[in-house]
Design a protein around this motif. Structure first.
Motif, PDB file in Angstrom:
ATOM      1  N   ASN A  29       0.741  -1.128  -0.069  1.00  0.00           N
ATOM      2  CA  ASN A  29      -0.185   0.059   0.069  1.00  0.00           C
ATOM      3  C   ASN A  29       0.939   1.273   0.146  1.00  0.00           C
ATOM      4  N   LYS A  30       0.772   1.945  -0.982  1.00  0.00           N
ATOM      5  CA  LYS A  30       1.724   3.331  -1.087  1.00  0.00           C
ATOM      6  C   LYS A  30       1.413   4.069   0.100  1.00  0.00           C
ATOM      7  N   ASP A  31       2.649   4.579   0.619  1.00  0.00           N
ATOM      8  CA  ASP A  31       2.614   5.721   1.501  1.00  0.00           C
ATOM      9  C   ASP A  31       2.538   7.084   0.950  1.00  0.00           C
ATOM     10  N   SER A  37       8.058   4.680  -1.729  1.00  0.00           N
ATOM     11  CA  SER A  37       7.365   3.485  -1.300  1.00  0.00           C
ATOM     12  C   SER A  37       6.824   2.917  -2.325  1.00  0.00           C
ATOM     13  N   PRO A  38       6.923   1.591  -2.252  1.00  0.00           N
ATOM     14  CA  PRO A  38       6.451   0.584  -3.501  1.00  0.00           C
ATOM     15  C   PRO A  38       4.793   0.737  -3.631  1.00  0.00           C
ATOM     16  N   GLN A  39       4.132   0.151  -4.518  1.00  0.00           N
ATOM     17  CA  GLN A  39       2.846   0.365  -4.633  1.00  0.00           C
ATOM     18  C   GLN A  39       2.526  -0.972  -5.663  1.00  0.00           C
ATOM     19  N   THR A  40       1.764  -1.987  -5.260  1.00  0.00           N
ATOM     20  CA  THR A  40       1.388  -2.974  -6.048  1.00  0.00           C
ATOM     21  C   THR A  40       0.628  -2.550  -7.095  1.00  0.00           C
ATOM     22  N   SER A  41       1.209  -2.904  -8.418  1.00  0.00           N
ATOM     23  CA  SER A  41       0.433  -2.669  -9.638  1.00  0.00           C
ATOM     24  C   SER A  41      -0.977  -3.217  -9.649  1.00  0.00           C
ATOM     25  N   LYS A  42      -1.877  -2.569 -10.039  1.00  0.00           N
ATOM     26  CA  LYS A  42      -3.289  -3.282 -10.521  1.00  0.00           C
ATOM     27  C   LYS A  42      -3.341  -4.298 -11.502  1.00  0.00           C
ATOM     28  N   ILE A  43      -2.374  -4.216 -12.316  1.00  0.00           N
ATOM     29  CA  ILE A  43      -2.502  -5.342 -13.360  1.00  0.00           C
ATOM     30  C   ILE A  43      -1.964  -6.893 -12.834  1.00  0.00           C
ATOM     31  N   LEU A  44      -1.406  -6.742 -11.621  1.00  0.00           N
ATOM     32  CA  LEU A  44      -0.780  -7.981 -11.063  1.00  0.00           C
ATOM     33  C   LEU A  44      -2.166  -8.625 -10.217  1.00  0.00           C
TER      34      LEU A  44
END
Length: 84
Positions: A29-31, A37-44
């Motif tokens: 979850n993007k900070d 900060s990392p954020q998980t791609s919505k396409i994953l």
């Protein structure tokens, strides 16, 4: 277990890699206060592999994985694999 150790242990074995991606990968979850900060791609998305497909993927990952090279990091890798 530290984040670095737990992350390494996930990627040390093809079966753990296939389990991770079959489930949809890590979820970050993007900070908003940290631009790096990392954020998980919505396409994953989860792969929803059958056990036969998962075993085939693991066999492929084993076939392209080499043993760690000898060097100063080897003792660390052996220690991590032995759960120290």
């Amino acid at each position: 277990m530290s984040t670095a150790k737990s992350t390494y242990m996930v990627f040390c074995c093809p079966s753990k890699v296939s389990t991770l991606y079959n489930a949809g990968g890590f979820v970050f979850n993007k900070d908003p206060n940290d631009p790096l900060s990392p954020q998980t791609s919505k396409i994953l998305q989860p792969l929803s592999l059958t056990s036969k497909e998962k075993k085939a993927l693991e066999a492929f990952l084993h076939s392209i994985t080499s043993a760690p090279a000898a060097g100063p990091h080897k003792a660390f890798i052996v220690q991590e694999l032995n759960g120290a």
